[in-house]
Design an enzyme around this catalytic site. Structure first.
Site, mmCIF file in Angstrom:
data_model
loop_
_atom_site.group_PDB
_atom_site.id
_atom_site.type_symbol
_atom_site.label_atom_id
_atom_site.label_comp_id
_atom_site.label_asym_id
_atom_site.label_seq_id
_atom_site.Cartn_x
_atom_site.Cartn_y
_atom_site.Cartn_z
ATOM 1 N N ASP A 33 0.900 -1.132 0.022
ATOM 2 C CA ASP A 33 -0.052 -0.070 -0.070
ATOM 3 C C ASP A 33 0.832 1.201 -0.029
ATOM 4 O OD1 ASP A 33 -2.139 1.653 0.156
ATOM 5 O OD2 ASP A 33 -2.852 0.852 2.269
ATOM 6 N N VAL A 123 1.456 -7.715 6.762
ATOM 7 C CA VAL A 123 1.369 -7.203 7.961
ATOM 8 C C VAL A 123 -0.092 -8.050 8.729
ATOM 9 C CG1 VAL A 123 0.302 -5.295 9.081
ATOM 10 C CG2 VAL A 123 2.435 -4.926 7.646
#
Ligand code: ADP
Length: 172
Positions: A33, A123
């Protein structure tokens, strides 16, 4: 739909659409991202910021589409993968939905080539092998004839080797 495997940085690809493993706020984060927003410039975030007002951000398993800013791609498709919580919280279905809903919105925008990162496996800690099986099965079964080529992009060698093995097993 042809399925390809590539090791490298998804932000560099000249495909019609790249998929972002976003979070529900769509306001940017780390990992892929962060890399997409950094390489694509502020236009992507500016479009993302308009989305929550209209649709309430992006729910887990769903996908939204924006410009790709300065990237070679035409679009970024932002999808939100599930956070791994042990596997009993619907994670598999939600992860599958990420792939299907990204392909759906891509086909609605005339996308012919699309590249996916390994959604949720950073993550969000989805176990890579299970995630790869879900991803390959979902896209192999999907029926979006307008989309000609799909690339799975692995960021490191270990992920690449696992995908290579799974694709050989599952996608003949
Ligand atoms: P999530 O929060 O969905 O787990 P992450 O961005 O943390 O998302 O990780 C998803 C995957 O994207 C991981 O396999 C990570 O190695 C990979 N990744 C990180 N940066 C890039 C990049 N520039 N291009 C392709 N994949 C990337």
């Amino acid at each position: 739909m042809e399925i390809e495997l590539l090791k490298g940085d998804i932000t560099q690809l000249a495909v019609d659409a790249i998929v972002n493993a976003a979070n529900t706020s769509l306001l940017g984060g780390g990992g892929v991202d962060g890399a997409i927003h950094q390489a694509g410039g502020p236009e992507i975030l500016a479009e993302c910021q308009k989305i929550p007002a209209q649709q309430g951000g992006c729910k887990v398993g769903e996908a939204v589409i924006t410009t790709a800013g300065n990237l070679k791609a035409n679009y970024v498709i932002h999808t939100v993968g599930p956070i791994w919580k042990g596997g009993k919280f619907g994670e598999a279905e939600l992860l599958k939905n990420c792939y299907i809903n990204s392909l759906k919105i891509a086909s609605e925008h005339g996308v012919k080539s699309i590249a996916f990162p390994n959604i949720s496996t950073g993550v969000y800690e989805y176990p890579l092998e299970e995630a790869a099986e879900i991803a390959i099965k979902a896209v192999s079964e999907a029926n979006f004839p307008e989309i000609e080529i799909l690339t799975f992009v692995c960021f490191n060698q270990e992920d690449y080797e696992l995908y290579d093995q799974k694709l050989n097993q599952m996608h003949k």
